[in-house]
Write a protein that holds these residues in place. Sequence first.
Motif, short mmCIF file in Angstrom:
data_model
loop_
_atom_site.label_atom_id
_atom_site.label_comp_id
_atom_site.label_asym_id
_atom_site.label_seq_id
_atom_site.Cartn_x
_atom_site.Cartn_y
_atom_site.Cartn_z
N ILE A 268 0.84 -1.21 0.00
CA ILE A 268 0.00 0.00 0.00
C ILE A 268 0.86 1.25 0.00
O ILE A 268 0.58 2.23 -0.71
CB ILE A 268 -0.95 -0.02 1.21
CG1 ILE A 268 -1.99 -1.13 1.05
CG2 ILE A 268 -1.64 1.33 1.39
CD1 ILE A 268 -2.89 -1.30 2.24
N GLY A 269 1.93 1.24 0.78
CA GLY A 269 2.83 2.39 0.78
C GLY A 269 3.44 2.63 -0.58
O GLY A 269 3.58 3.79 -1.01
N TYR A 270 3.82 1.57 -1.26
CA TYR A 270 4.40 1.71 -2.60
C TYR A 270 3.37 2.26 -3.58
O TYR A 270 3.67 3.13 -4.41
CB TYR A 270 4.93 0.37 -3.08
CG TYR A 270 5.51 0.41 -4.47
CD1 TYR A 270 6.76 0.98 -4.70
CD2 TYR A 270 4.81 -0.11 -5.55
CE1 TYR A 270 7.30 1.03 -5.98
CE2 TYR A 270 5.34 -0.07 -6.83
CZ TYR A 270 6.58 0.49 -7.03
OH TYR A 270 7.09 0.55 -8.30
N VAL A 271 2.12 1.76 -3.50
CA VAL A 271 1.07 2.25 -4.39
C VAL A 271 0.82 3.73 -4.16
O VAL A 271 0.60 4.50 -5.12
CB VAL A 271 -0.22 1.42 -4.17
CG1 VAL A 271 -1.40 2.08 -4.88
CG2 VAL A 271 -0.04 0.00 -4.68
N VAL A 272 0.84 4.16 -2.91
CA VAL A 272 0.65 5.58 -2.62
C VAL A 272 1.75 6.43 -3.24
O VAL A 272 1.50 7.50 -3.81
CB VAL A 272 0.59 5.80 -1.09
CG1 VAL A 272 0.64 7.30 -0.76
CG2 VAL A 272 -0.68 5.20 -0.52
N GLU A 273 2.99 5.96 -3.17
CA GLU A 273 4.09 6.71 -3.78
C GLU A 273 3.93 6.80 -5.29
O GLU A 273 4.16 7.85 -5.90
CB GLU A 273 5.42 6.05 -3.43
CG GLU A 273 5.82 6.19 -1.97
CD GLU A 273 7.19 5.62 -1.69
OE1 GLU A 273 7.81 5.08 -2.65
OE2 GLU A 273 7.67 5.72 -0.55
N VAL A 274 3.53 5.69 -5.92
CA VAL A 274 3.30 5.71 -7.37
C VAL A 274 2.17 6.65 -7.73
O VAL A 274 2.23 7.39 -8.72
CB VAL A 274 3.02 4.28 -7.88
CG1 VAL A 274 2.60 4.30 -9.34
CG2 VAL A 274 4.24 3.39 -7.70
N ALA A 275 1.10 6.64 -6.92
CA ALA A 275 -0.04 7.52 -7.19
C ALA A 275 0.36 8.99 -7.09
O ALA A 275 -0.06 9.82 -7.89
CB ALA A 275 -1.17 7.21 -6.21
N ARG A 276 1.20 9.32 -6.11
CA ARG A 276 1.66 10.70 -5.98
C ARG A 276 2.48 11.13 -7.20
O ARG A 276 2.32 12.23 -7.72
CB ARG A 276 2.51 10.86 -4.72
CG ARG A 276 1.70 10.85 -3.42
CD ARG A 276 2.60 10.84 -2.22
NE ARG A 276 1.84 10.82 -0.99
CZ ARG A 276 2.33 10.45 0.19
NH1 ARG A 276 3.59 10.03 0.28
NH2 ARG A 276 1.57 10.47 1.28
N ALA A 277 3.35 10.23 -7.66
CA ALA A 277 4.14 10.55 -8.84
C ALA A 277 3.24 10.72 -10.07
O ALA A 277 3.46 11.61 -10.89
CB ALA A 277 5.18 9.46 -9.08
N SER A 278 2.22 9.89 -10.18
CA SER A 278 1.30 10.00 -11.31
C SER A 278 0.52 11.30 -11.27
O SER A 278 0.28 11.93 -12.30
CB SER A 278 0.32 8.81 -11.31
OG SER A 278 1.02 7.59 -11.42
N GLU A 279 0.14 11.73 -10.08
CA GLU A 279 -0.57 13.00 -9.94
C GLU A 279 0.29 14.16 -10.37
O GLU A 279 -0.17 15.08 -11.05
CB GLU A 279 -1.02 13.20 -8.49
CG GLU A 279 -2.22 12.38 -8.09
CD GLU A 279 -2.61 12.59 -6.65
OE1 GLU A 279 -3.67 12.13 -6.26
OE2 GLU A 279 -1.82 13.23 -5.92
N ARG A 280 1.56 14.12 -9.98
CA ARG A 280 2.45 15.21 -10.39
C ARG A 280 2.63 15.22 -11.91
O ARG A 280 2.67 16.29 -12.52
CB ARG A 280 3.81 15.05 -9.69
CG ARG A 280 3.77 15.35 -8.20
CD ARG A 280 5.17 15.46 -7.63
NE ARG A 280 5.87 14.19 -7.67
CZ ARG A 280 5.87 13.32 -6.67
NH1 ARG A 280 5.19 13.57 -5.56
NH2 ARG A 280 6.54 12.19 -6.75
N THR A 281 2.73 14.04 -12.51
CA THR A 281 2.87 13.98 -13.97
C THR A 281 1.62 14.50 -14.66
O THR A 281 1.70 15.25 -15.64
CB THR A 281 3.14 12.52 -14.39
OG1 THR A 281 4.32 12.04 -13.75
CG2 THR A 281 3.33 12.43 -15.90
#
Length: 408
Positions: A164-177
């Motif tokens: 879940i922590g990894y998914v949250v980090e990926v989601a944050r990066a996707s939001e910035r993109t």
Amino acid sequence: MARRERVIRMSVELPLWRALAGYRVLTMLYAVGFFATAYDGFARPWVAVGYYCVLFVWTVATLPKVASAASCTKRFLAADLTIALTGILLTTVADAHERIQSGGPTLPSIWTAGSVLAFAIKGGWRWAAFASTAVAVANLVERGTPARDTIHNVILVWVASIAIGYVVEVARASERTLARALEIEAATRERERLARDIHDGVLQVLAMVQRRGAVLGGEAAELGRMAGEQEVALRTLVAGGLVPVSRVSQDAAEGAVVQVVEEPAEQTGPIDLRSLLAPFAAARVNLAEPGAPVMLPAPAAKELAAAVGAALDNVRRHAGEDARAWILVEDEPGEVIITVRDDGPGIPEGRLAQAEGEGRLGVAQSIRGRLRDLGGSAELISTPGQGTEVELTVPKEKNVRRGKAEQR
């Protein structure tokens, strides 16, 4: 002119925080309910009652702390994890040894996972690994021996929290993109709008000064040369443009924020398109229009009239001052069609692509760009020696809905 700012906020974290708050309340009630059903089996039930009172007050009082990443501080996470670990270790004091060895649940039970998940959502997989490892150690100490079911539960919490922590980090990066992509799109559209306005005004004047200066000679020729240099520099700037840096909110839970600045039209209600086209009629420009009003929302009507003006500018510039032009307005049930035709020499094949490559955006931006923004199309037909015809088509329904939305 007054401007307005539209803020687009994107966040996948807010639903996660809301789900976590609900999970903590439900699992706290589950732990209390399970204790109530097994009250007689506890060796020291008063210890469990005291812990559950603390757990109930803590869970309810700290609901605002798990509302967002900003409110979920490191101090709160440390205290929350401490309460979970304390409950696990107190199980050996409150519960009977036989129940513990047989695989009985700890005092906080599955409430502990909520504390670990808060670490995962707040800080990503590294924070989740730290919290889940601490819980794993506490569970092994409480059980005394590394039993199969204990190891199974420890590994399950450890893997799930890290994932879940990894998914949250990926989601944050996707939001910035995504925020960056929207920012670039907004900047591109604004640059195209400015390019149209500049082409319709400044560039046309600079080009005229350059031509007239070359004809007059002398000091006027030098002025024309300087105007030509400025025209080239301005076209280069318009064709390139600058893209502003995306803005990201200070509160990570709010996600990426894109601010799109728009310039509202002075009038958004429907107006008669004929009133905007009437000034174009002249000795060498013939205007044919319907007898009834041609109603369009003001922004769409103004952009369509500006595209007609750009087409007439191209006639004067490329076909000469003596060229004749005809404007035909057709008010169809679902669309408005305007045809601008001239009797000039026509456009050589490949000339439009060459002009666009040189930064001359008259057709690309002032005409086609405007129609594209309106959801319409611009078709250009030119035969060498037989003039040029530009057909502008704008759908009514789409622009009427857009006009009503802007009024609201």
